[in-house]
Design a protein around this motif. Structure first.
Motif, PDB file in Angstrom:
ATOM      1  N   ILE A  37       0.784  -1.202   0.035  1.00  0.00           N
ATOM      2  CA  ILE A  37       0.029   0.045  -0.075  1.00  0.00           C
ATOM      3  C   ILE A  37       0.897   1.247   0.025  1.00  0.00           C
ATOM      4  O   ILE A  37       1.868   1.360   0.888  1.00  0.00           O
ATOM      5  CB  ILE A  37      -0.965   0.143   1.169  1.00  0.00           C
ATOM      6  N   PHE A  38       0.641   2.204  -1.085  1.00  0.00           N
ATOM      7  CA  PHE A  38       1.384   3.422  -0.940  1.00  0.00           C
ATOM      8  C   PHE A  38       0.259   4.532  -0.565  1.00  0.00           C
ATOM      9  O   PHE A  38      -0.866   4.747  -1.056  1.00  0.00           O
ATOM     10  CB  PHE A  38       1.844   3.633  -2.249  1.00  0.00           C
ATOM     11  N   ASP A  39       0.690   5.316   0.469  1.00  0.00           N
ATOM     12  CA  ASP A  39      -0.213   6.265   0.848  1.00  0.00           C
ATOM     13  C   ASP A  39       0.418   7.668   0.673  1.00  0.00           C
ATOM     14  O   ASP A  39       1.567   8.079   0.888  1.00  0.00           O
ATOM     15  CB  ASP A  39      -0.202   6.120   2.577  1.00  0.00           C
ATOM     16  N   ARG A  40      -0.531   8.567   0.281  1.00  0.00           N
ATOM     17  CA  ARG A  40      -0.117   9.851  -0.354  1.00  0.00           C
ATOM     18  C   ARG A  40       0.562  10.450   0.685  1.00  0.00           C
ATOM     19  O   ARG A  40       1.152  11.531   0.252  1.00  0.00           O
ATOM     20  CB  ARG A  40      -0.993  10.461  -1.071  1.00  0.00           C
ATOM     21  N   ARG A  42       1.794   9.282   3.979  1.00  0.00           N
ATOM     22  CA  ARG A  42       2.779   8.202   4.775  1.00  0.00           C
ATOM     23  C   ARG A  42       3.763   7.550   3.993  1.00  0.00           C
ATOM     24  O   ARG A  42       4.811   6.964   4.447  1.00  0.00           O
ATOM     25  CB  ARG A  42       2.218   7.796   5.769  1.00  0.00           C
ATOM     26  N   GLN A  45       3.601   1.837   2.925  1.00  0.00           N
ATOM     27  CA  GLN A  45       3.471   1.137   4.355  1.00  0.00           C
ATOM     28  C   GLN A  45       4.396  -0.231   4.248  1.00  0.00           C
ATOM     29  O   GLN A  45       4.647  -0.739   3.403  1.00  0.00           O
ATOM     30  CB  GLN A  45       1.829   0.720   4.218  1.00  0.00           C
ATOM     31  N   LEU A  56      -9.437   0.255   1.271  1.00  0.00           N
ATOM     32  CA  LEU A  56      -8.526   1.282   1.196  1.00  0.00           C
ATOM     33  C   LEU A  56      -9.147   2.598   1.200  1.00  0.00           C
ATOM     34  O   LEU A  56     -10.346   2.628   1.053  1.00  0.00           O
ATOM     35  CB  LEU A  56      -7.211   1.325  -0.039  1.00  0.00           C
ATOM     36  N   GLN A  61      -4.748   6.255  -0.804  1.00  0.00           N
ATOM     37  CA  GLN A  61      -4.121   5.201  -0.846  1.00  0.00           C
ATOM     38  C   GLN A  61      -4.181   4.349  -2.121  1.00  0.00           C
ATOM     39  O   GLN A  61      -5.012   4.343  -2.881  1.00  0.00           O
ATOM     40  CB  GLN A  61      -4.365   4.122   0.400  1.00  0.00           C
ATOM     41  N   LYS A  62      -2.961   3.798  -2.496  1.00  0.00           N
ATOM     42  CA  LYS A  62      -3.103   3.135  -3.789  1.00  0.00           C
ATOM     43  C   LYS A  62      -2.303   1.757  -3.598  1.00  0.00           C
ATOM     44  O   LYS A  62      -1.060   1.590  -3.220  1.00  0.00           O
ATOM     45  CB  LYS A  62      -2.378   3.781  -4.831  1.00  0.00           C
ATOM     46  N   PRO A  63      -2.891   0.464  -4.047  1.00  0.00           N
ATOM     47  CA  PRO A  63      -2.206  -0.906  -3.933  1.00  0.00           C
ATOM     48  C   PRO A  63      -1.200  -1.208  -4.974  1.00  0.00           C
ATOM     49  O   PRO A  63      -1.655  -0.786  -6.324  1.00  0.00           O
ATOM     50  CB  PRO A  63      -3.507  -1.721  -3.920  1.00  0.00           C
TER      51      PRO A  63
END
Length: 271
Positions: A37-40, A42, A45, A56, A61-63
């Protein structure tokens, strides 16, 4: 009535918006895959998402989906042996990423980690291992070479978070000069074997001639001794045996007619 249709329209619009929001908040991870998971806000992850359907935060968030199944890859390499011969090698690698290190792999290498890592480390390891062996040893000790490459490459790939399930040498050829030299050597060996066979054959023929001559000499010596002991009796015996054999052969021929001796025989001859 118009208010009813207006209410139904608003409800339908609300349901469509709600469905779109819910749909954008769900993502699926197929069998054999994992997600990071990419959080804009943070960043990437540390947790890895397993198989199944997950939630999500939309637009935040982007998987990133990774295939964690073993996949094959062929890496061709041109290198040199210990005796400075050009060697063309193709290495087949069965690889997969370490699931727990997917966030680090995505952060430091990227989604195309196999394109960035495998060709470089494979070339490095193959050049180092092949340089320890002569061209002939690469053929006769191929299993040892393959095992050494597998051990070194597995250790090298582990530093990048990759697991190598299988490493094998599928193609191994040499330069044109070495191939021609091997062919010439084989021809020379065949000619040497042929020459050795000719020499051995001549030696055997020589030994056979010597043995035959010794046998004839022994036979002549025995005959001479017999003549000295029995006189002409042996010669007369051999004459009788020869005459008997000739008479037997003539008796079997239809073109021979026997005439009794001491009697007159009239022959009707044409006038």
């Amino acid at each position: 009535m118009a208010k009813l249709f207006e209410s139904i329209g608003k409800l339908g619009l609300a349901l469509a918006i709600g469905g779109g929001v819910v749909n954008s908040a769900l993502f699926n991870v197929d069998a054999g895959h994992r997600a990071v998971i990419f959080d804009r806000f943070r960043g990437v992850q540390d947790s890895v998402v397993g198989e199944g359907t997950h939630f999500l935060i939309p637009w935040v968030q982007k998987p990133i989906i990774f295939d964690c199944r073993s996949r094959p890859r062929n890496v061709p390499v041109i290198t040199g042996s210990k005796d400075l011969q050009n060697v063309n090698i193709t290495l087949r690698i069965l690889f997969r990423p370490v699931t727990g290190q997917l966030p680090r792999i995505f952060t430091s290498i990227g989604e195309d980690y196999d394109e960035r890592v495998l060709p470089s480390i494979t070339t490095e390891v193959l050049k180092a291992v092949v340089a320890r062996f002569d061209a002939g040893e690469l053929i006769t000790q191929r299993e040892l070479v393959s095992r050494q490459v597998s051990e070194d490459l597995t250790e090298r790939a582990s530093t990048f978070g990759l697991i190598l399930d299988d490493v094998s040498l599928t193609h191994l050829t040499f330069g044109k000069e070495f191939t021609e030299a091997v062919e010439m050597k084989q021809v020379a060996q065949q000619e040497a074997e042929r020459a050795r066979f000719v020499v051995e054959k001549a030696e055997q023929q020589k030994q056979a001639a010597i043995i035959s001559a010794e046998g004839d000499s022994q036979a002549a010596l025995l005959i001479a001794n017999s003549l000295m002991e029995a006189g002409d009796g042996l010669v007369e015996l051999r004459k009788l045996e020869a005459a008997e054999d000739i008479a037997f052969q003539l008796s079997r021929s239809r073109n021979v007619t026997y005439l009794p001796s001491g009697q007159g025989t009239l022959l009707q001859l044409p006038q």
